[in-house]
Design a protein around this motif. Structure first.
Motif, PDB file in Angstrom:
ATOM      1  N   UNK A  54     -41.527   2.086  34.723  1.00 43.87           N
ATOM      2  CA  UNK A  54     -42.830   1.741  35.516  1.00 43.87           C
ATOM      3  C   UNK A  54     -42.476   0.829  36.695  1.00 43.87           C
ATOM      4  N   UNK A  55     -41.734  -0.208  36.237  1.00 41.32           N
ATOM      5  CA  UNK A  55     -41.105  -1.300  37.302  1.00 41.32           C
ATOM      6  C   UNK A  55     -40.480  -0.806  38.226  1.00 41.32           C
ATOM      7  N   UNK A  56     -39.452  -0.161  37.973  1.00 45.45           N
ATOM      8  CA  UNK A  56     -38.573   0.481  39.181  1.00 45.45           C
ATOM      9  C   UNK A  56     -39.116   1.457  39.789  1.00 45.45           C
ATOM     10  N   UNK A  57     -40.025   2.188  39.336  1.00 47.09           N
ATOM     11  CA  UNK A  57     -40.885   3.201  40.154  1.00 47.09           C
ATOM     12  C   UNK A  57     -41.886   2.388  41.043  1.00 47.09           C
ATOM     13  N   UNK A  90     -53.090   5.170  45.904  1.00 48.28           N
ATOM     14  CA  UNK A  90     -51.913   6.171  46.217  1.00 48.28           C
ATOM     15  C   UNK A  90     -50.607   5.739  45.574  1.00 48.28           C
ATOM     16  N   UNK A  91     -50.381   4.311  45.215  1.00 43.75           N
ATOM     17  CA  UNK A  91     -49.302   3.919  44.350  1.00 43.75           C
ATOM     18  C   UNK A  91     -49.424   4.239  42.960  1.00 43.75           C
ATOM     19  N   UNK A  92     -50.581   4.178  42.495  1.00 43.27           N
ATOM     20  CA  UNK A  92     -50.824   4.650  41.264  1.00 43.27           C
ATOM     21  C   UNK A  92     -50.467   6.314  40.993  1.00 43.27           C
ATOM     22  N   UNK A  93     -50.925   7.089  42.156  1.00 43.50           N
ATOM     23  CA  UNK A  93     -50.567   8.501  42.065  1.00 43.50           C
ATOM     24  C   UNK A  93     -49.187   8.693  42.089  1.00 43.50           C
ATOM     25  N   UNK A  94     -48.359   8.133  42.844  1.00 45.50           N
ATOM     26  CA  UNK A  94     -46.913   8.189  42.983  1.00 45.50           C
ATOM     27  C   UNK A  94     -46.163   7.709  41.589  1.00 45.50           C
ATOM     28  N   UNK A  95     -46.626   6.737  41.179  1.00 41.11           N
ATOM     29  CA  UNK A  95     -45.929   6.200  39.896  1.00 41.11           C
ATOM     30  C   UNK A  95     -46.370   7.009  38.723  1.00 41.11           C
ATOM     31  N   UNK A  96     -47.530   7.520  38.450  1.00 37.63           N
ATOM     32  CA  UNK A  96     -47.733   8.485  37.539  1.00 37.63           C
ATOM     33  C   UNK A  96     -47.015   9.641  37.772  1.00 37.63           C
ATOM     34  N   UNK A  97     -46.866  10.339  38.859  1.00 38.48           N
ATOM     35  CA  UNK A  97     -45.735  11.508  38.961  1.00 38.48           C
ATOM     36  C   UNK A  97     -44.638  11.222  38.645  1.00 38.48           C
ATOM     37  N   UNK A 112     -51.262  -7.580  27.376  1.00 38.61           N
ATOM     38  CA  UNK A 112     -49.722  -7.431  26.949  1.00 38.61           C
ATOM     39  C   UNK A 112     -48.982  -6.816  28.155  1.00 38.61           C
ATOM     40  N   UNK A 113     -49.494  -6.331  29.123  1.00 38.54           N
ATOM     41  CA  UNK A 113     -48.411  -5.704  30.204  1.00 38.54           C
ATOM     42  C   UNK A 113     -48.323  -7.028  31.392  1.00 38.54           C
ATOM     43  N   UNK A 131     -51.244  -1.533  41.212  1.00 34.16           N
ATOM     44  CA  UNK A 131     -50.643  -0.413  40.616  1.00 34.16           C
ATOM     45  C   UNK A 131     -50.078  -0.596  39.215  1.00 34.16           C
ATOM     46  N   UNK A 132     -49.599  -1.925  38.862  1.00 36.66           N
ATOM     47  CA  UNK A 132     -49.009  -1.942  37.572  1.00 36.66           C
ATOM     48  C   UNK A 132     -50.218  -1.880  36.502  1.00 36.66           C
ATOM     49  N   UNK A 133     -51.256  -2.614  36.778  1.00 36.62           N
ATOM     50  CA  UNK A 133     -52.384  -2.804  36.054  1.00 36.62           C
ATOM     51  C   UNK A 133     -53.028  -1.101  35.824  1.00 36.62           C
ATOM     52  N   UNK A 134     -53.120  -0.361  36.999  1.00 41.17           N
ATOM     53  CA  UNK A 134     -53.916   0.875  36.780  1.00 41.17           C
ATOM     54  C   UNK A 134     -52.993   1.795  35.913  1.00 41.17           C
TER      55      UNK A 134
END
Ligand SMILES: [Zn+2]
Ligand SMILES: [Zn+2]
Length: 434
Positions: A25-28, A141-148, A351-352, A421-424
């Motif tokens: 997740x972090x690197x994405x 948008x960032x959330x969509x990208x990272x989730x993909x 925790x995250x 993005x990280x939180x979502x």
């Protein structure tokens, strides 16, 4: 094996998996960060007003389309929905709003908006993302990208909705009315952010239960009998009546409502007359009223009518010239965060992101139409979180940065995007059962 040995063994087994998940997740997020910052600045310089988010909606649709989402545009206006079907599992909706405000930006930033446009009524106005919806879109948008990127780590359907007209409260109602929950899978959960000028960037604020107030926009026309300014005795002056009305309605909250019921009555606009020496026929007022209980909202409206009628009668006006009190369609109910959902997500965020970065908030009297998504017969559990957006050095302790809806609001965009993005993604991975 003792219970504690078993738990330690289990933790040792699970640890590498959680570290891998975190690293991915972090690197994405890092990989997308520069592009997301550019997207933020570009959206900031291209604000579009409520119901007129034509280019913004196209751009959001293109973003989702390029990621492999099935995109449906024109859901009750400019609202669009993107579905990423990724196997059997829950359906989770993530909402952004898209509209800007008629505000002339005065931040002096190199990427400040210089847009002047026409509003719905045809007036030429400056436009600015003064409520941070450009940040909401960037994080979405960032959330969509990272989730993909992380699609091997979750199963279910990610339902991204980009909504028109939050500021004029038609967005959520129109999307629901256009069959949001009939045309698309009913979400098991719905999530959203709103940026906060009270929280530092890098933090997320939450509240279980009521978080934002119900809002009604009310127009009042006060009538009189106009005439020459030199002969007030031959008129019934609506300017004086309006002034008395404004003072008298201050007692609705202070004297008529329970002291334990939060409510606000604010007159935000008053217009009457054309010239120094003419007593006009009417004066128009625009009010916002705020409440957490719909019955309190109704009580305030009825008090406005009663006080207005009483004043008009005392001035000698006939009943047909009593004030007209009109509640606008812009009204929206309170946002009540589903306690079950919110209480589940808080430890995930803590925790995250670290406990100090997740902050319990008090309810505010601001409004949002996101609450509508939880009020349909489908009873979708919703949770709206505050996304801290002010650079810690610019936030006076216990205070707030430049306010939302002002010409001076600007988020600390690099940290706000990253944390948003990280939180979502953390919340989604948890809800998808990762
Ligand atoms: Zn706003
Ligand atoms: Zn907003």
């Amino acid at each position: 094996m003792s219970k504690s040995t078993f738990i330690i063994g289990l933790l040792v087994l699970l640890l590498p998996i959680s570290i891998i998940a975190q690293e991915n997740m972090g690197s994405s997020i890092e990989r997308h960060q520069d592009q997301l910052q550019d997207l933020y600045k570009q959206l900031h310089q291209a604000p579009e007003l409520s119901f007129m988010e034509f280019n913004t909606a196209k751009q959001m649709a293109a973003e989702l389309g390029s990621l492999g989402f099935e995109v449906h545009e024109g859901i009750g206006g400019n609202t669009l929905v993107g579905l990423f079907r990724n196997g059997d599992g829950p359906v989770i909706m993530v909402r952004t709003d898209m509209d800007a405000l008629p505000v002339e930006e005065k931040t002096g930033l190199p990427y400040a908006s210089r847009v002047v446009t026409s509003d719905l009524e045809g007036n030429r106005v400056a436009a600015m993302h003064a409520c941070g919806h450009d940040m909401h879109m960037t994080v979405w948008t960032g959330t969509a990208r990272v989730m993909v990127d992380l699609k091997d780590q979750w199963k279910g359907t990610l339902m991204m909705i980009a909504q028109q007209a939050e500021e004029r409260s038609g967005g959520a109602t129109n999307a629901i009315g256009a069959g949001l929950y009939q045309k698309f899978p009913v979400p098991d959960f719905a999530l959203a952010y709103h940026v906060s000028e009270k929280l530092p960037s890098g933090t997320i604020g939450y509240r279980s239960g009521p978080i934002m107030a119900g809002v009604s926009s009310v127009d009042i026309t006060v009538f009189g009998e106009g005439g020459h300014g030199a002969q007030p005795d031959q008129t019934i002056d609506p300017v004086v009546l309006a002034a008395r009305l404004i003072l008298d309605i201050q007692t609705i909250v202070s004297r008529e409502l329970s002291p334990l019921q939060p409510a606000v009555v604010t007159v935000g606009s008053i217009h009457g007359g054309t010239k120094h020496n003419i007593i006009p026929e009417e004066v128009k007022l625009q009010l916002t009223i705020r409440y957490y209980d719909e019955a309190v909202g109704a009580q305030i409206i009825s008090a406005l009518k009663r006080i207005g009628n009483g004043l008009a009668a005392s001035a000698g006006l006939p009943p047909e010239k009593y004030p007209v009190v009109k509640v606008q369609d812009e009204s929206t109910p309170p946002v009540i965060n589903s306690p079950g959902l919110t209480d589940r997500l808080v430890p995930v965020l803590s925790s995250g992101l670290g406990k100090d970065h997740v902050i319990e908030m008090q309810p505010l009297m601001v409004g949002e139409d996101f609450g509508q998504y939880g009020l349909t017969p489908e009873q979708v559990p919703i949770s709206l979180m505050w996304l801290g957006s002010i650079h810690p050095d610019k936030l006076p302790s216990g205070g707030a940065g430049p306010g939302l809806h002002t010409a001076y609001y600007y988020p600390d965009y690099p940290a706000t995007i990253r944390t948003g993005v990280e939180g979502m993604v953390l919340m989604l991975l948890d809800l998808f059962g990762n």
